[in-house]
Scaffold this motif. Structure first.
Motif, PDB file in Angstrom:
ATOM      1  N   LEU A 111      -7.159  33.428 -23.976  1.00 46.93           N
ATOM      2  CA  LEU A 111      -5.763  33.091 -23.546  1.00 46.93           C
ATOM      3  C   LEU A 111      -5.441  32.081 -22.225  1.00 46.93           C
ATOM      4  O   LEU A 111      -5.015  30.852 -22.340  1.00 46.93           O
ATOM      5  N   MET A 112      -5.969  32.711 -21.027  1.00 45.91           N
ATOM      6  CA  MET A 112      -5.659  32.434 -19.852  1.00 45.91           C
ATOM      7  C   MET A 112      -6.948  31.528 -20.092  1.00 45.91           C
ATOM      8  O   MET A 112      -7.081  30.762 -17.802  1.00 45.91           O
ATOM      9  N   GLN A 113      -8.170  31.357 -20.304  1.00 45.62           N
ATOM     10  CA  GLN A 113      -8.840  30.082 -19.639  1.00 45.62           C
ATOM     11  C   GLN A 113      -9.547  30.730 -18.735  1.00 45.62           C
ATOM     12  O   GLN A 113      -9.945  29.811 -17.918  1.00 45.62           O
ATOM     13  N   LEU A 114      -9.453  32.000 -18.611  1.00 45.16           N
ATOM     14  CA  LEU A 114     -10.128  32.852 -16.914  1.00 45.16           C
ATOM     15  C   LEU A 114     -11.180  32.924 -16.964  1.00 45.16           C
ATOM     16  O   LEU A 114     -11.087  33.517 -18.236  1.00 45.16           O
ATOM     17  N   GLY A 115     -12.190  32.912 -16.388  1.00 47.66           N
ATOM     18  CA  GLY A 115     -14.353  33.731 -16.102  1.00 47.66           C
ATOM     19  C   GLY A 115     -13.901  34.752 -15.809  1.00 47.66           C
ATOM     20  O   GLY A 115     -13.396  35.272 -15.481  1.00 47.66           O
ATOM     21  N   ASP A 116     -15.251  34.871 -15.666  1.00 47.99           N
ATOM     22  CA  ASP A 116     -15.831  36.082 -14.883  1.00 47.99           C
ATOM     23  C   ASP A 116     -15.616  36.350 -13.152  1.00 47.99           C
ATOM     24  O   ASP A 116     -15.467  37.675 -13.340  1.00 47.99           O
ATOM     25  N   ASP A 117     -15.084  35.727 -12.840  1.00 41.50           N
ATOM     26  CA  ASP A 117     -14.065  36.002 -11.576  1.00 41.50           C
ATOM     27  C   ASP A 117     -13.226  36.078 -11.117  1.00 41.50           C
ATOM     28  O   ASP A 117     -12.079  36.730  -9.893  1.00 41.50           O
TER      29      ASP A 117
ATOM     30  N   PHE B  79      -3.932  28.771 -14.516  1.00 38.88           N
ATOM     31  CA  PHE B  79      -3.855  29.935 -13.530  1.00 38.88           C
ATOM     32  C   PHE B  79      -5.280  30.384 -13.216  1.00 38.88           C
ATOM     33  O   PHE B  79      -4.680  31.166 -12.101  1.00 38.88           O
ATOM     34  N   LYS B  80      -6.049  29.635 -13.091  1.00 38.47           N
ATOM     35  CA  LYS B  80      -6.981  29.538 -11.888  1.00 38.47           C
ATOM     36  C   LYS B  80      -6.821  28.913  -9.922  1.00 38.47           C
ATOM     37  O   LYS B  80      -6.398  30.146  -9.428  1.00 38.47           O
ATOM     38  N   LYS B  81      -5.440  28.931 -10.193  1.00 39.96           N
ATOM     39  CA  LYS B  81      -4.115  28.491  -8.836  1.00 39.96           C
ATOM     40  C   LYS B  81      -4.234  29.750  -8.674  1.00 39.96           C
ATOM     41  O   LYS B  81      -3.395  29.286  -7.654  1.00 39.96           O
ATOM     42  N   PHE B  82      -4.058  30.732  -9.473  1.00 36.79           N
ATOM     43  CA  PHE B  82      -3.119  31.921  -8.867  1.00 36.79           C
ATOM     44  C   PHE B  82      -4.377  32.878  -8.928  1.00 36.79           C
ATOM     45  O   PHE B  82      -5.494  32.993  -9.341  1.00 36.79           O
ATOM     46  N   ASP B  83      -4.178  33.317  -7.688  1.00 41.51           N
ATOM     47  CA  ASP B  83      -5.073  34.897  -7.587  1.00 41.51           C
ATOM     48  C   ASP B  83      -4.973  36.562  -8.284  1.00 41.51           C
ATOM     49  O   ASP B  83      -5.832  36.841  -7.911  1.00 41.51           O
ATOM     50  N   PHE B  84      -3.789  36.339  -7.863  1.00 41.41           N
ATOM     51  CA  PHE B  84      -3.047  37.548  -8.134  1.00 41.41           C
ATOM     52  C   PHE B  84      -1.516  37.660  -9.124  1.00 41.41           C
ATOM     53  O   PHE B  84      -1.182  36.698  -8.850  1.00 41.41           O
ATOM     54  N   ILE B  85      -1.594  37.501 -10.898  1.00 37.35           N
ATOM     55  CA  ILE B  85      -0.762  37.227 -11.702  1.00 37.35           C
ATOM     56  C   ILE B  85      -0.165  38.871 -11.981  1.00 37.35           C
ATOM     57  O   ILE B  85      -1.430  39.933 -11.986  1.00 37.35           O
ATOM     58  N   TYR B  86       0.834  39.014 -12.152  1.00 39.32           N
ATOM     59  CA  TYR B  86       1.074  41.024 -13.465  1.00 39.32           C
ATOM     60  C   TYR B  86       2.245  40.344 -14.283  1.00 39.32           C
ATOM     61  O   TYR B  86       3.284  39.418 -13.651  1.00 39.32           O
ATOM     62  N   ALA B  87       3.051  41.579 -15.192  1.00 46.35           N
ATOM     63  CA  ALA B  87       2.897  40.931 -16.285  1.00 46.35           C
ATOM     64  C   ALA B  87       3.677  42.049 -16.638  1.00 46.35           C
ATOM     65  O   ALA B  87       3.009  43.125 -17.258  1.00 46.35           O
ATOM     66  N   GLY B  88       4.434  42.851 -16.338  1.00 42.24           N
ATOM     67  CA  GLY B  88       5.279  44.195 -17.538  1.00 42.24           C
ATOM     68  C   GLY B  88       5.606  43.356 -18.771  1.00 42.24           C
ATOM     69  O   GLY B  88       5.582  42.321 -19.286  1.00 42.24           O
ATOM     70  N   VAL B  89       4.962  43.929 -19.660  1.00 43.31           N
ATOM     71  CA  VAL B  89       4.948  43.587 -20.913  1.00 43.31           C
ATOM     72  C   VAL B  89       5.976  43.327 -21.639  1.00 43.31           C
ATOM     73  O   VAL B  89       5.806  42.760 -23.138  1.00 43.31           O
ATOM     74  N   GLN B  90       6.151  44.358 -21.411  1.00 45.99           N
ATOM     75  CA  GLN B  90       8.137  44.591 -22.257  1.00 45.99           C
ATOM     76  C   GLN B  90       8.738  43.389 -23.185  1.00 45.99           C
ATOM     77  O   GLN B  90       9.636  43.661 -23.835  1.00 45.99           O
TER      78      GLN B  90
ATOM     79  N   LYS C 262      -8.384  38.093  -9.409  1.00 42.72           N
ATOM     80  CA  LYS C 262      -9.328  37.708  -8.666  1.00 42.72           C
ATOM     81  C   LYS C 262     -10.056  38.770  -8.163  1.00 42.72           C
ATOM     82  O   LYS C 262     -10.145  39.650  -7.208  1.00 42.72           O
ATOM     83  N   LYS C 263     -11.013  38.592  -8.612  1.00 44.83           N
ATOM     84  CA  LYS C 263     -11.786  40.207  -8.395  1.00 44.83           C
ATOM     85  C   LYS C 263     -12.414  40.216  -6.769  1.00 44.83           C
ATOM     86  O   LYS C 263     -12.002  41.673  -6.427  1.00 44.83           O
ATOM     87  N   SER C 264     -12.464  39.484  -6.249  1.00 45.59           N
ATOM     88  CA  SER C 264     -12.714  39.476  -4.567  1.00 45.59           C
ATOM     89  C   SER C 264     -11.577  39.646  -4.425  1.00 45.59           C
ATOM     90  O   SER C 264     -11.744  40.817  -3.491  1.00 45.59           O
TER      91      SER C 264
END
Lengths: 365, 365
Positions: B64-70, B188-199, B213-215
């Motif tokens: 959904l976020m169109q993000l890859g393996d990284d 979303f690729k412009k972000f390094d770290f995204i978080y969200a409380g799901v509620q 990012k895994k790195s």
């Protein structure tokens, strides 16, 4: 009680079987909780209907434990594993270390976290003898300067359990009761701090129940992040941020169910019957089944045993599952079988497994 | 889509309304998940059926976020509030501070946690002007030595939202997207770290989705407790200890639902329609309703507005509830009304509220 259509006996160590009455009730009101037109998973944690669930769950837990106003119930996320860190962060120091009784995997993990912070020490360990027993009172070397003595009351993986309350000479007593919480009456007043990941005896994975003396948790170090301080949860009634409502709601239903069954004495009676069925099947098998735990440390919650060889163990797991007896495979560190018989496992489940054990032995020895 | 019998339109800010299709599906399989004879709340987190849920949820979120393996998806308990502490613990230091854009309550709380650790600094703030807007690019003072720039992408309480991606000159970009996660396509690729409380947009309270990012998360400081290190979650696939299975399972169902509706573009279109209905009701009210957010910072998720006086505001809340329009009371720090119109709120819900606003205005002005 007969097994419901399409259901199995679930002997998994956690997440684990829950009372069918509780599951059905949750299911029936899942789209419309308390006639509010919303699911319990959609309702505001600041709303009256949720606040009632929250408060009732706390008071039912204290009532079952026969604890008074000097104790508080907290709901904290992150599992017992986060408690392993929060406890030394809040209570231990280089001068007053946390003192740990090592009786299995999780108590060792708890010690490891204190050690990362440089504030852990060992009071006793049964590691050298393969964790077949929990250290007895005479084995405990309690440092009078310790911040606390930490025990894991039931060792899920090894199938051992404390059958005495450690004397500590005044050192606060802390216990991880994740796998035997509310399974029997204990003089809980002898403990200063009790915690339990609820996913074994009390509800769905996602919340830890902390029951602790208010005098202990009313103040935390102000160098700690807000969410790692017990006083945050105490002062804000575990509502500093959004709590895991659904888990707490389910714990509330399970606590109510325990009360309706006769409380902790009734649980203890029922759990002892189930344990006897399985330990008898082991003891009367002429050595076909070999229990892991020493007899005086045997758990009433997790019955661990081995078969003559690994091939038979594989066969046992497969044939048990074919008979709707699921989740009996033991943890890799012990091998063999583990049948977890928490509160919600009906006596018929244990009886059916004991019968299966007898038949399996007859066909394979 | 008509409102189901006995259900209401739930405008609460979180926990919040979820798709009725998802709720019904969860309800129907609550006693017997995936034909395993157990509930999803009873099933082992080491079992194949659960592992499939876990893996599918992760891959649907990335898709959904169109993000890859990284990028990696982590499931962490403790709410966004615990992330406020974990982020500086893992990434910031006295030399490389965490740099915060203050645009409301939660971003200020995030900064507060970095400050407890002595590693926070402010890049911009709209506090002085009452948090009516999110700071724009020209207001950001980005320290090139910062460990990260932290923004809260949607401010639930004030009803403001970022409508641009901050340029950082190479400083890693971190975003709390708790209240607008998966509500619209973003690069979303412009972000390094995204978080969200799901509620809010994604499921029941009890888990935070981290997409990073895994790195960045493959290595953590070894002085940190195990459960506070991102690499613990990364290396163990968020299964170091028992995850909050039910929450993750529900997030998985919601992600699948978003896909079935046409993905993030469809969500954005639908959310924009709902927002337009309500903002038009405000803008066309001749000043009877006054929006809190500046127009260029208006949130598509939380529409905040005031009425001529507090008496009318109370009346509005009560009459709305009597019309099955629930949870519209604003946060005490802003006052007035807040209508949260997350992904799962049907267009009909917003249309019904807009109509009610028009009628209420006509009867009371």
């Amino acid at each position: 009680m007969k097994l419901e259509a399409n259901r199995v006996y679930n002997f998994n160590p956690g997440p684990a079987t829950l009372p069918i009455e509780v599951l059905k009730e949750a299911q029936s009101e899942f789209l419309n909780f308390n006639k509010n037109g919303m699911s319990i998973v959609e309702i505001s944690h600041r709303s009256k209907p949720y606040e009632e669930v929250h408060a009732q769950t706390k008071s039912d837990v204290l009532e079952l434990m026969q604890l008074g106003d000097d104790y508080e119930v907290l709901f904290i996320q992150g599992g017992a594993s986060l408690q392993f860190a929060m406890i030394p962060m809040n209570f231990a120091s280089a001068e007053h270390k946390g003192s740990y009784v090592l009786s299995g995997t999780f108590s060792s993990n708890a010690y490891k976290e204190a050690n990362i912070l440089g504030v852990g020490e060992i009071a006793a360990s049964s590691k050298e003898t393969g964790f077949h027993h929990v250290p007895n009172q005479s084995e405990l070397k309690i440092n009078p300067d310790a911040a606390y003595l930490h025990v894991c009351y039931n060792n899920t993986i090894y199938g051992t359990e404390f059958h005495y309350i450690p004397g500590t000479n005044g050192v606060p007593l802390f216990a991880d009761m994740s796998s035997d919480m509310l399974s029997r009456p204990i003089d809980f007043k002898k403990f200063d701090f009790i915690y339990a990941g609820v996913q074994k005896n009390l509800g769905p994975a996602g919340v830890v129940l902390v029951v602790a003396k208010k005098s202990l948790i009313e103040k935390s170090r102000d160098t700690l992040p807000t969410m790692l301080r017990y006083d945050t949860f105490y002062k804000k009634d575990s509502l500093y941020n959004t709590p895991p409502e659904f888990c707490i709601y389910m714990v509330g239903k399970v606590a109510k169910w325990i009360k309706s069954q006769g409380g902790l004495s009734a649980m203890a009676e029922r759990n002892a019957k189930k344990a006897k069925l399985l330990y008898d099947a082991i003891d009367n098998s002429n050595g076909f089944y070999r229990g892991h735990a020493d007899k005086d440390s045997r758990s009433f919650m997790n019955v661990t045993f081995r078969l003559p060889n690994e091939e038979l163990e594989k066969k046992f797991v497969a044939e048990a599952a074919a008979n709707n007896l699921c989740g009996v495979k033991g943890h890799r560190s012990v091998g063999g079988m583990r049948a977890s018989i928490y509160n919600a496992m009906p006596i018929e489940g244990a009886a059916t497994l004991a019968e299966f054990m007898e038949q399996f032995k007859n066909h394979n020895s």
